[in-house]
Enzyme design. Structure first.
Site, PDB file in Angstrom:
ATOM      1  CG  ASP A  34      -1.965   1.120   1.686  1.00  0.00           C
ATOM      2  OD1 ASP A  34      -2.540   0.999   2.338  1.00  0.00           O
ATOM      3  OD2 ASP A  34      -1.607   1.565   0.294  1.00  0.00           O
ATOM      4  CB  VAL A 120       0.406  -5.718   7.647  1.00  0.00           C
ATOM      5  CG1 VAL A 120       0.046  -4.942   8.775  1.00  0.00           C
ATOM      6  CG2 VAL A 120       2.075  -5.442   7.890  1.00  0.00           C
TER       7      VAL A 120
HETATM    8  N1  APR Z   1       5.327  -5.489  -4.929  1.00  0.00           N
HETATM    9  C1  APR Z   1       4.729  -6.367  -4.468  1.00  0.00           C
HETATM   10  N2  APR Z   1       4.817  -6.986  -3.577  1.00  0.00           N
HETATM   11  C2  APR Z   1       4.675  -6.178  -2.134  1.00  0.00           C
HETATM   12  C3  APR Z   1       5.235  -4.651  -2.424  1.00  0.00           C
HETATM   13  C4  APR Z   1       5.512  -4.469  -3.528  1.00  0.00           C
HETATM   14  N3  APR Z   1       6.516  -4.007  -3.766  1.00  0.00           N
HETATM   15  N4  APR Z   1       5.523  -4.452  -1.025  1.00  0.00           N
HETATM   16  C5  APR Z   1       5.699  -5.410  -0.475  1.00  0.00           C
HETATM   17  N5  APR Z   1       4.914  -6.113  -1.521  1.00  0.00           N
HETATM   18  C6  APR Z   1       4.026  -8.395  -0.828  1.00  0.00           C
HETATM   19  C7  APR Z   1       4.223  -7.826   1.040  1.00  0.00           C
HETATM   20  O1  APR Z   1       5.934  -8.945   0.756  1.00  0.00           O
HETATM   21  C8  APR Z   1       3.529  -9.407   0.442  1.00  0.00           C
HETATM   22  O2  APR Z   1       3.689 -10.936   0.408  1.00  0.00           O
HETATM   23  O3  APR Z   1       2.356  -7.819  -0.682  1.00  0.00           O
HETATM   24  C9  APR Z   1       2.559  -8.425   0.236  1.00  0.00           C
HETATM   25  C10 APR Z   1       1.211  -7.655   1.374  1.00  0.00           C
HETATM   26  O4  APR Z   1       1.892  -7.762   2.338  1.00  0.00           O
HETATM   27  P1  APR Z   1       1.343  -6.339   3.194  1.00  0.00           P
HETATM   28  O5  APR Z   1       1.707  -5.206   1.757  1.00  0.00           O
HETATM   29  O6  APR Z   1       1.683  -5.925   4.496  1.00  0.00           O
HETATM   30  O7  APR Z   1      -0.148  -6.675   3.089  1.00  0.00           O
HETATM   31  P2  APR Z   1      -1.288  -7.459   3.925  1.00  0.00           P
HETATM   32  O8  APR Z   1      -1.095  -8.194   4.515  1.00  0.00           O
HETATM   33  O9  APR Z   1      -2.491  -6.992   2.873  1.00  0.00           O
HETATM   34  O10 APR Z   1      -1.759  -5.837   5.183  1.00  0.00           O
HETATM   35  C11 APR Z   1      -2.097  -4.949   4.199  1.00  0.00           C
HETATM   36  O11 APR Z   1      -1.097  -3.209   5.708  1.00  0.00           O
HETATM   37  O12 APR Z   1       0.274  -1.399   4.110  1.00  0.00           O
HETATM   38  C12 APR Z   1      -0.628  -2.295   5.216  1.00  0.00           C
HETATM   39  O13 APR Z   1      -2.331  -0.259   4.555  1.00  0.00           O
HETATM   40  C13 APR Z   1      -1.863  -1.286   4.268  1.00  0.00           C
HETATM   41  O14 APR Z   1      -3.066  -1.904   6.178  1.00  0.00           O
HETATM   42  C14 APR Z   1      -3.095  -2.628   5.258  1.00  0.00           C
HETATM   43  C15 APR Z   1      -2.119  -3.984   5.683  1.00  0.00           C
END
Ligand code: APR
Length: 169
Positions: A34, A120
């Site tokens: 995000d 997360v």
């Molecule tokens: N490109 C592709 N995948 C990515 C990238 C990127 N640039 N950055 C991170 N990821 C991957 C992470 O390594 C993980 O495998 O995206 C996947 C989802 O992880 P998160 O971003 O932590 O998302 P999520 O588990 O759905 O949690 C969402 O996290 O960032 C906050 O605002 C968001 O509150 C929400 C929560």
């Protein structure tokens, strides 16, 4: 039928019709993917997100891509993992369906997903990858207008899990 591909990379660099953002219900940005998407898209993305007034877990909303190479961003809040007894599996499946429905409705032929909820939100990776691949496959069977869906995995472990899930289809 459109194809499913698994790649390792940074979803903010993908020049596709739509990338999916693993958002939270506020749609006002966060960390992880995000944060990366908002940083790359620039402040206009947040400005448009403010007009959307949030999004329910499992649903999805679409915006422009702004400074991203992708034309659109489809934002979907995935479920937080609480052990599996609160409908997490169905909510995650709903994220994939909702995003693909929105992509098809907006004429997007190429769609890239991150691994929703497995960061997360602590959804177990191998459980999430099976749900994701199953839902994408089922949707593509009904919607030939979508030419390609990719899982864009940020690390090798995630890529291996989605590759294994795809091989089990
Ligand atoms: N490109 C592709 N995948 C990515 C990238 C990127 N640039 N950055 C991170 N990821 C991957 C992470 O390594 C993980 O495998 O995206 C996947 C989802 O992880 P998160 O971003 O932590 O998302 P999520 O588990 O759905 O949690 C969402 O996290 O960032 C906050 O605002 C968001 O509150 C929400 C929560």
């Amino acid at each position: 039928m459109g194809k499913i591909e698994i790649i390792q990379g940074d979803i903010t660099k993908q020049a596709v019709d739509a990338i999916v953002n693993a958002a939270n219900c506020s749609l006002l940005g966060g960390g992880g993917v995000d944060g990366a998407i908002h940083r790359a898209a620039g402040p206009e993305l947040l400005a448009e997100c403010r007009t959307l007034h949030g999004c329910e877990t499992g649903k999805a909303k679409i915006t422009k891509g702004y400074r991203l190479p992708a034309k659109h961003v489809i934002h979907t809040p995935g479920p937080v993992w609480h052990g599996g007894g609160r409908g997490e599996d169905e909510l995650l499946a709903s994220c994939y369906r909702s995003c693909l429905e929105l992509a098809a409705a907006n004429g997007c032929k190429t769609v890239d997903f991150p691994s929703i909820s497995t960061g997360v939100y602590h959804f177990p990776l191998d459980r999430a990858s099976r749900i994701a691949v199953r839902e994408i496959d089922a949707f593509l069977k009904e919607h030939p207008e979508i030419e390609r869906v990719r899982m864009v995995c940020f690390d090798g472990r995630t890529k291996a899990s989605y590759e294994e899930a795809l091989s089990e289809l």
